[in-house]
Design a protein around this motif. Sequence first.
Motif, PDB file in Angstrom:
ATOM      1  N   TYR A 119       0.787  -1.299   0.009  1.00 45.57           N
ATOM      2  CA  TYR A 119       0.103  -0.111   0.101  1.00 45.57           C
ATOM      3  C   TYR A 119       0.905   1.210   0.059  1.00 45.57           C
ATOM      4  CZ  TYR A 119      -2.801   3.710   1.872  1.00 45.57           C
ATOM      5  OH  TYR A 119      -3.507   5.000   2.244  1.00 45.57           O
ATOM      6  N   GLU A 151      -3.297   3.906  -2.862  1.00 49.87           N
ATOM      7  CA  GLU A 151      -3.057   3.096  -4.172  1.00 49.87           C
ATOM      8  C   GLU A 151      -2.462   1.747  -3.616  1.00 49.87           C
ATOM      9  OE1 GLU A 151       0.076   2.991  -7.918  1.00 49.87           O
ATOM     10  OE2 GLU A 151       0.093   4.555  -6.521  1.00 49.87           O
ATOM     11  N   ARG A 168      -0.717  -1.619  -4.712  1.00 43.94           N
ATOM     12  CA  ARG A 168       0.301  -2.540  -5.852  1.00 43.94           C
ATOM     13  C   ARG A 168       0.291  -3.974  -5.617  1.00 43.94           C
ATOM     14  NH1 ARG A 168       5.458   1.921  -5.653  1.00 43.94           N
ATOM     15  NH2 ARG A 168       3.978   3.649  -6.391  1.00 43.94           N
ATOM     16  N   ARG A 214       0.348  -8.537 -12.118  1.00 43.27           N
ATOM     17  CA  ARG A 214       1.032  -7.251 -11.629  1.00 43.27           C
ATOM     18  C   ARG A 214       0.335  -5.794 -11.990  1.00 43.27           C
ATOM     19  NH1 ARG A 214       7.414  -5.583 -12.352  1.00 43.27           N
ATOM     20  NH2 ARG A 214       7.255  -3.883 -10.886  1.00 43.27           N
ATOM     21  N   THR A 215      -0.271  -5.186 -10.965  1.00 40.16           N
ATOM     22  CA  THR A 215      -1.080  -4.049 -11.381  1.00 40.16           C
ATOM     23  C   THR A 215      -0.998  -3.133 -10.077  1.00 40.16           C
ATOM     24  OG1 THR A 215      -3.218  -3.189 -12.086  1.00 40.16           O
ATOM     25  CG2 THR A 215      -3.377  -5.026 -10.718  1.00 40.16           C
ATOM     26  N   SER A 216      -1.405  -2.001 -10.301  1.00 40.73           N
ATOM     27  CA  SER A 216      -1.601  -0.937  -9.338  1.00 40.73           C
ATOM     28  C   SER A 216      -3.105  -0.257  -9.508  1.00 40.73           C
ATOM     29  CB  SER A 216      -0.536  -0.198  -9.096  1.00 40.73           C
ATOM     30  OG  SER A 216      -0.463   0.737 -10.368  1.00 40.73           O
TER      31      SER A 216
END
Length: 199
Positions: free
Chosen positions: A3, A67, A69, A100-102
């Motif tokens: 985070y 955000e 991740r 894999r993303t955010s």
Amino acid sequence: MSYVGEELRSGDWETFAYILRFAAAVPHGQRLPLIRVVEMLKAMGRGTSTPDRKLLARQLQRLRNAELRVWTNDVAIVESWKALFPNEPLFKRGDIPGVRTSFKLLGDLVEAKTEKGNTVEFTTELSLYVRAFFGQSCRVGIRKACTSGSPATSQNVFFCFISRTMGASTSLLMSWSSTSAQARTASNSVVHLGKRTTN
């Protein structure tokens, strides 16, 4: 998972959980209908005074800037991800495919305010990634414990969500500790998340 953003308070997660439940009936890709601040506060069992409304506005801004991740090679999640987002390539570490993303917890906020600047209603949006990982079920729990050797009290806040969207029922556990002094001075923090899967 990690985070990134301003340290979140336990009340922020309660607010986020309310918005998740509110969004459950909204089709993916659409903004949420206008949410009246007073009605939302009442639904959460909070007061509706000016300080209460200002606190909610600050919580919304922290969630907007928060955000997540994500990197995982969990087979169930990878397979569900491919079904949900067929046009997005998988991330590979060596020969191991993964996700894999955010994403931000909340999208842009559109607020209606009084002449004094108090928010009376707002609308926002949740990304498809938030819908995929958080689903529609959310639990918030708080555990407080005294810090050994320190007069300050450390608060461990655990945020659990169950996603039925991503195939197998998956719970993610977020936790962090902060003394009151750290909470006052923290402007940016990184929180690591542990993952556990339930059948």
